[in-house]
Design an enzyme around this catalytic site. Structure first.
Site, PDB file in Angstrom:
ATOM      1  N   ARG A 229       0.795  -1.085   0.115  1.00 20.48           N
ATOM      2  CA  ARG A 229      -0.235   0.019   0.010  1.00 20.48           C
ATOM      3  C   ARG A 229       0.925   1.340  -0.167  1.00 20.48           C
ATOM      4  O   ARG A 229       1.859   1.290   0.664  1.00 20.48           O
ATOM      5  CB  ARG A 229      -1.092   0.070   1.243  1.00 20.48           C
ATOM      6  CG  ARG A 229      -2.112  -0.894   1.095  1.00 20.48           C
ATOM      7  CD  ARG A 229      -2.962  -0.497  -0.039  1.00 20.48           C
ATOM      8  NE  ARG A 229      -4.330  -1.337   0.046  1.00 20.48           N
ATOM      9  CZ  ARG A 229      -4.226  -2.644  -0.972  1.00 20.48           C
ATOM     10  NH1 ARG A 229      -3.454  -2.645  -1.762  1.00 20.48           N
ATOM     11  NH2 ARG A 229      -5.225  -3.214  -0.935  1.00 20.48           N
ATOM     12  N   HIS A 290      -0.468  -0.313  -9.659  1.00 21.58           N
ATOM     13  CA  HIS A 290      -1.121  -1.289  -8.751  1.00 21.58           C
ATOM     14  C   HIS A 290      -1.714  -2.600  -9.651  1.00 21.58           C
ATOM     15  O   HIS A 290      -2.973  -2.923  -9.632  1.00 21.58           O
ATOM     16  CB  HIS A 290      -2.531  -0.652  -7.939  1.00 21.58           C
ATOM     17  CG  HIS A 290      -2.937  -1.239  -6.734  1.00 21.58           C
ATOM     18  ND1 HIS A 290      -3.309  -0.430  -5.886  1.00 21.58           N
ATOM     19  CD2 HIS A 290      -2.945  -2.480  -6.272  1.00 21.58           C
ATOM     20  CE1 HIS A 290      -3.642  -1.155  -4.873  1.00 21.58           C
ATOM     21  NE2 HIS A 290      -3.483  -2.580  -5.224  1.00 21.58           N
TER      22      HIS A 290
HETATM   23  P1  NAI Z   1      -1.683 -11.283   4.889  1.00 20.83           P
HETATM   24  O1  NAI Z   1      -2.833 -10.856   5.922  1.00 20.83           O
HETATM   25  O2  NAI Z   1      -1.469 -12.674   4.742  1.00 20.83           O
HETATM   26  O3  NAI Z   1      -0.343 -10.903   5.542  1.00 20.83           O
HETATM   27  C1  NAI Z   1      -0.125  -9.681   6.082  1.00 20.83           C
HETATM   28  C2  NAI Z   1       1.036  -9.803   7.292  1.00 20.83           C
HETATM   29  O4  NAI Z   1       1.558  -8.550   7.752  1.00 20.83           O
HETATM   30  C3  NAI Z   1       0.592 -10.553   8.390  1.00 20.83           C
HETATM   31  O5  NAI Z   1       1.801 -11.756   8.606  1.00 20.83           O
HETATM   32  C4  NAI Z   1       0.647  -9.684   9.546  1.00 20.83           C
HETATM   33  O6  NAI Z   1       0.988 -10.272  10.800  1.00 20.83           O
HETATM   34  C5  NAI Z   1       1.658  -8.655   9.189  1.00 20.83           C
HETATM   35  N1  NAI Z   1       1.543  -7.584   9.899  1.00 20.83           N
HETATM   36  C6  NAI Z   1       0.663  -6.796  10.401  1.00 20.83           C
HETATM   37  N2  NAI Z   1       0.930  -5.609  11.118  1.00 20.83           N
HETATM   38  C7  NAI Z   1       2.157  -5.678  10.775  1.00 20.83           C
HETATM   39  C8  NAI Z   1       3.296  -4.671  10.994  1.00 20.83           C
HETATM   40  N3  NAI Z   1       2.847  -3.456  11.908  1.00 20.83           N
HETATM   41  N4  NAI Z   1       4.496  -4.688  10.658  1.00 20.83           N
HETATM   42  C9  NAI Z   1       4.974  -5.675   9.900  1.00 20.83           C
HETATM   43  N5  NAI Z   1       3.951  -6.656   9.610  1.00 20.83           N
HETATM   44  C10 NAI Z   1       2.574  -6.626  10.016  1.00 20.83           C
HETATM   45  O7  NAI Z   1      -1.780 -10.246   3.738  1.00 20.83           O
HETATM   46  P2  NAI Z   1      -1.326 -10.568   2.031  1.00 20.83           P
HETATM   47  O8  NAI Z   1      -2.313 -11.418   1.257  1.00 20.83           O
HETATM   48  O9  NAI Z   1       0.298 -11.434   2.322  1.00 20.83           O
HETATM   49  O10 NAI Z   1      -1.243  -9.279   1.821  1.00 20.83           O
HETATM   50  C11 NAI Z   1      -0.118  -8.196   2.209  1.00 20.83           C
HETATM   51  C12 NAI Z   1      -0.514  -6.795   1.480  1.00 20.83           C
HETATM   52  O11 NAI Z   1      -0.116  -6.890   0.142  1.00 20.83           O
HETATM   53  C13 NAI Z   1      -2.106  -6.386   1.862  1.00 20.83           C
HETATM   54  O12 NAI Z   1      -2.141  -5.740   2.921  1.00 20.83           O
HETATM   55  C14 NAI Z   1      -2.356  -5.453   0.557  1.00 20.83           C
HETATM   56  O13 NAI Z   1      -1.962  -4.020   1.053  1.00 20.83           O
HETATM   57  C15 NAI Z   1      -1.127  -5.695  -0.422  1.00 20.83           C
HETATM   58  N6  NAI Z   1      -1.639  -6.430  -2.013  1.00 20.83           N
HETATM   59  C16 NAI Z   1      -1.318  -5.785  -2.895  1.00 20.83           C
HETATM   60  C17 NAI Z   1      -1.658  -6.250  -4.085  1.00 20.83           C
HETATM   61  C18 NAI Z   1      -1.398  -5.720  -5.413  1.00 20.83           C
HETATM   62  O14 NAI Z   1      -1.993  -5.599  -6.438  1.00 20.83           O
HETATM   63  N7  NAI Z   1      -0.179  -4.635  -5.232  1.00 20.83           N
HETATM   64  C19 NAI Z   1      -2.824  -7.184  -4.145  1.00 20.83           C
HETATM   65  C20 NAI Z   1      -3.165  -7.760  -2.857  1.00 20.83           C
HETATM   66  C21 NAI Z   1      -2.698  -7.337  -1.567  1.00 20.83           C
END
Ligand code: NAI
Length: 343
Positions: A229, A290
């Protein structure tokens, strides 16, 4: 047949949803959902919305008035939805995961392109300029990558990096015990990493996790990769770090102020965002709009899960992907935990 008002429809959405859909009459609208366009949903049975649609209280009240009680988001994030206003009026469902590999592979594609200067080489060879001066990169093998956030995408990215023979450091407030990586503090991660890749959600804690202070602690010549993000990175501080040559390069699939620009053709516009214009003008910044999620597999998963969410709603079954407002207010009162709908 139930009718679905599908907002902010792009050609790739229409193609994938049409290939998966058998049960619904989908009305595709190019317009984004907002208070002026919500009228298009009148007479429909559900709404399908995306990241830049406005699902605010005013819009939700109108949907309620039209007798529409389902908004199916075809994305994971829901920061554009007033879930409090939706409570007891409109059910909100989403697609929590569609392809972590898509985003992780895109992060590595950006890193490889930037490091090996593929973006410049491509333009040169198209003009039969076969000079390779200025295109020197470095081996990823043996370098240290710091991964912030070891969820689905972070883990997929770590596995790719390990395949390249890189050392991995990680930070996550909820470390996993099934991962063969060294968890360290954010401070240690930024000090020790040659490449830093962000894979955490945007929250109050993570906003501007990359800022003037953290950049000052980084290694000289670090590369920053952000496919999560935009607001995880303080863009002004990033720009300064690049100008100071502290940061060797930045790979960005997201940008702090992307909402009114990304996904649209602004090539004839005068861009008012000076930081964005400067970042894009730098030779050591690669920016994509994105598109990390944009693979055939991810689009198919999005269409399948979205349509399945809609079917569960019309069959009056448990909505496993409902965004639970009660849960946020009072985790112990969360209905989803008891396999019941939010209201
Ligand atoms: P996920 O929910 O599987 O993993 C997120 C991880 O971040 C979790 O392990 C969580 O504990 C950790 N986390 C939470 N707070 C944190 C902090 N303060 N510091 C460090 N880590 C922290 O989510 P996923 O599927 O891996 O997605 C990650 C991010 O990717 C999403 O939040 C979204 O922003 C982004 N995304 C981007 C896309 C794109 O097209 N560029 C598409 C889909 C997601």
């Amino acid at each position: 047949m139930k009718k679905i008002a599908f907002f902010d429809a792009k050609t790739y959405d229409i193609m994938t949803f049409n290939s998966v859909n058998k049960d619904y009459e989908i009305h595709y609208f190019e317009d984004k959902l907002n208070i002026n366009t919500v009228i298009l949903a009148k007479g429909m049975d559900a709404v399908c919305a995306f990241v830049n649609d406005d699902v605010s209280k005013k819009v939700l009240d109108k949907l309620d008035e039209y007798g529409i009680h389902l908004v199916a988001l075809r994305c994971a994030g829901f920061n554009n939805v007033d879930i409090e206003a939706a409570y007891k009026k409109v059910h909100i469902v989403r697609v929590p995961a569609y392809s972590p590999y898509a985003v992780a592979e895109h992060a590595m594609a950006l890193l490889l392109s930037l490091n090996r200067k593929i973006h410049k080489a491509y333009l040169r060879t198209r003009e039969f300029n076969f000079n390779i001066q200025g295109l020197t990169g470095f081996d990823l093998f043996g370098k240290t990558v710091g991964v912030i956030g070891t969820g689905k995408i972070g883990v997929a990215f770590i596995n790719i990096c390990k395949g390249f023979g890189m050392n991995v450091l990680a930070y996550d407030p909820f470390p996993r015990n099934d991962l063969d990586v060294s968890y360290v503090s954010v401070d240690e991660l930024v000090k020790e990493s040659d490449i830093i890749s962000l894979h955490c959600p945007l929250t109050n804690e993570t906003k501007h996790i990359i800022n003037k202070d953290t950049i000052s602690k980084m290694k000289q010549g670090v590369i920053i990769v952000n496919t999560s993000r935009g607001a995880l990175v303080d863009s002004q501080a990033l720009l300064q770090g690049l100008k100071d040559k502290k940061i060797l390069g930045a790979c960005l699939d997201v940008y702090e102020e992307e909402a009114n620009l990304f996904f649209e053709d602004n090539s004839s516009e005068i861009i008012q965002d000076d930081i964005l214009s400067l970042l894009i003008s730098l030779p050591n910044v690669i920016m994509t709009s994105h598109q990390g999620y944009l693979t055939k597999e991810a689009l198919e998963n999005i269409a399948e899960t979205t349509l399945n969410n809609i079917t569960l709603y019309f069959k009056d079954e448990y909505l496993e992907n409902e965004i639970c407002y009660r849960c946020k207010k009072n985790p112990s009162g969360c209905m989803a935990k008891r396999n019941k709908n939010c209201f």
